[in-house]
Design a protein around this motif. Structure first.
Motif, PDB file in Angstrom:
ATOM      1  N   UNK A 131      -6.738  58.018  11.560  1.00 32.47           N
ATOM      2  CA  UNK A 131      -6.134  57.725  12.863  1.00 32.47           C
ATOM      3  C   UNK A 131      -7.075  58.079  14.007  1.00 32.47           C
ATOM      4  N   UNK A 132      -7.851  59.138  13.822  1.00 36.11           N
ATOM      5  CA  UNK A 132      -8.813  59.578  14.835  1.00 36.11           C
ATOM      6  C   UNK A 132     -10.126  59.918  14.141  1.00 36.11           C
ATOM      7  N   UNK A 133     -11.223  59.428  14.701  1.00 33.56           N
ATOM      8  CA  UNK A 133     -12.562  59.763  14.212  1.00 33.56           C
ATOM      9  C   UNK A 133     -13.333  60.420  15.351  1.00 33.56           C
ATOM     10  N   UNK A 154     -15.901  51.553  10.893  1.00 37.88           N
ATOM     11  CA  UNK A 154     -15.124  51.069   9.747  1.00 37.88           C
ATOM     12  C   UNK A 154     -14.159  52.126   9.225  1.00 37.88           C
ATOM     13  N   UNK A 155     -14.341  53.376   9.632  1.00 36.21           N
ATOM     14  CA  UNK A 155     -13.485  54.466   9.176  1.00 36.21           C
ATOM     15  C   UNK A 155     -12.264  54.669  10.069  1.00 36.21           C
ATOM     16  N   UNK A 156     -12.169  53.898  11.153  1.00 33.27           N
ATOM     17  CA  UNK A 156     -11.047  54.001  12.082  1.00 33.27           C
ATOM     18  C   UNK A 156      -9.937  53.042  11.664  1.00 33.27           C
ATOM     19  N   UNK A 157      -8.719  53.557  11.547  1.00 35.28           N
ATOM     20  CA  UNK A 157      -7.576  52.704  11.217  1.00 35.28           C
ATOM     21  C   UNK A 157      -7.302  51.704  12.345  1.00 35.28           C
ATOM     22  N   UNK A 158      -6.717  50.565  12.050  1.00 39.02           N
ATOM     23  CA  UNK A 158      -6.274  49.664  13.123  1.00 39.02           C
ATOM     24  C   UNK A 158      -5.338  50.407  14.083  1.00 39.02           C
TER      25      UNK A 158
END
Length: 246
Positions: A131-133, A154-158
């Motif tokens: 949810x948060x990077x 790419x590691x961040x959720x929509x």
């Protein structure tokens, strides 16, 4: 280490911070500037995420049920307080010594953080998203910035957020964050930063947008010599943070 990982991880940077690993939690040691800097960035992250997800940022654990990735977590100076706010925190750092320090301190403080000796690129093939990077004070130390940002995006959720904090490539930043901080005031060990790796906000925003993120905010952070403290500012000439959404 994969070819993609080797592209952005700079071994000399890993070694540099590994040598200082034992000092992460010493507020008067080599990471004293980060301890001084921490309150303003913690407050900014807390308030920004709370507004984005519609939570009460003033509650005890406002982010229960949300996941957070702290990239280049070092000794855990951000990971631990984020965990206490309710996030399920994963902290990654390519330095075994840094992760060792982080795990030891978490065990002593009772913080619940999943610390891993790893890097952002290695997490992408695992299909992990958050949810948060947090990309805080990391991008000025990587070997391939564009490739690194593509992987971290790419590691961040929509609908999720990425925070990037770094140093602007200006003569003012060279004078204050490099020459003054490292050689005059001795806030940082000489050689901590390479001015050639500082990033202009426009360049950073463009690379984040190329990585399919939407820029929400660019926030300056300045040192107030009168109060001897950090504060949010409209001045992005030296330190600044960018918030982006997938």
């Amino acid at each position: 280490m994969s070819a993609q990982t080797a592209r952005s991880v700079d071994p000399s940077e890993i070694e540099k911070f590994s040598r200082m690993a034992a000092e992460w939690w010493d507020p008067t040691g080599k990471f004293a500037p980060l301890h001084k800097f921490n309150p303003v960035r913690l407050k900014f992250i807390r308030e920004t995420v709370a507004a984005h997800v519609g939570r009460d940022g003033k509650s005890l654990r406002p982010f229960e049920g949300l996941s957070l990735l702290d990239i280049g977590c070092g000794g855990g100076l951000l990971s631990e307080p984020m965990s206490r706010l309710g996030f399920a925190v994963t902290g990654v750092d390519p330095s075994e010594k840094n992760i060792g320090t982080a795990r030891t301190h978490a065990a002593q403080s009772g913080a619940s953080v999943d610390y891993r000796v790893s890097d952002a690129e290695a997490l992408v093939p695992q299909g992990l998203t958050f949810d948060v990077v947090l990309n805080m004070e990391v991008v000025e130390h990587v070997a391939d910035l564009r490739g690194y940002l593509e992987s971290t995006a790419a590691l961040v959720k929509p609908g999720g957020l990425m925070f990037v904090a770094t140093l602007n490539r200006t003569l003012k930043a060279l004078a204050l964050a490099k020459v003054a901080a490292e050689y005059i005031l001795r806030w940082l060990p000489p050689g901590t930063h390479d001015w050639d790796k500082f990033v202009a906000p426009a360049e950073l925003r463009a690379m984040l947008e190329d990585s399919a993120l939407k820029i929400l905010k660019t926030q300056g952070v300045a040192f107030d010599a009168l109060s001897w403290d950090w504060r949010l500012s409209s001045d992005t000439d030296v330190n600044y943070m960018v918030v982006a959404e997938r």
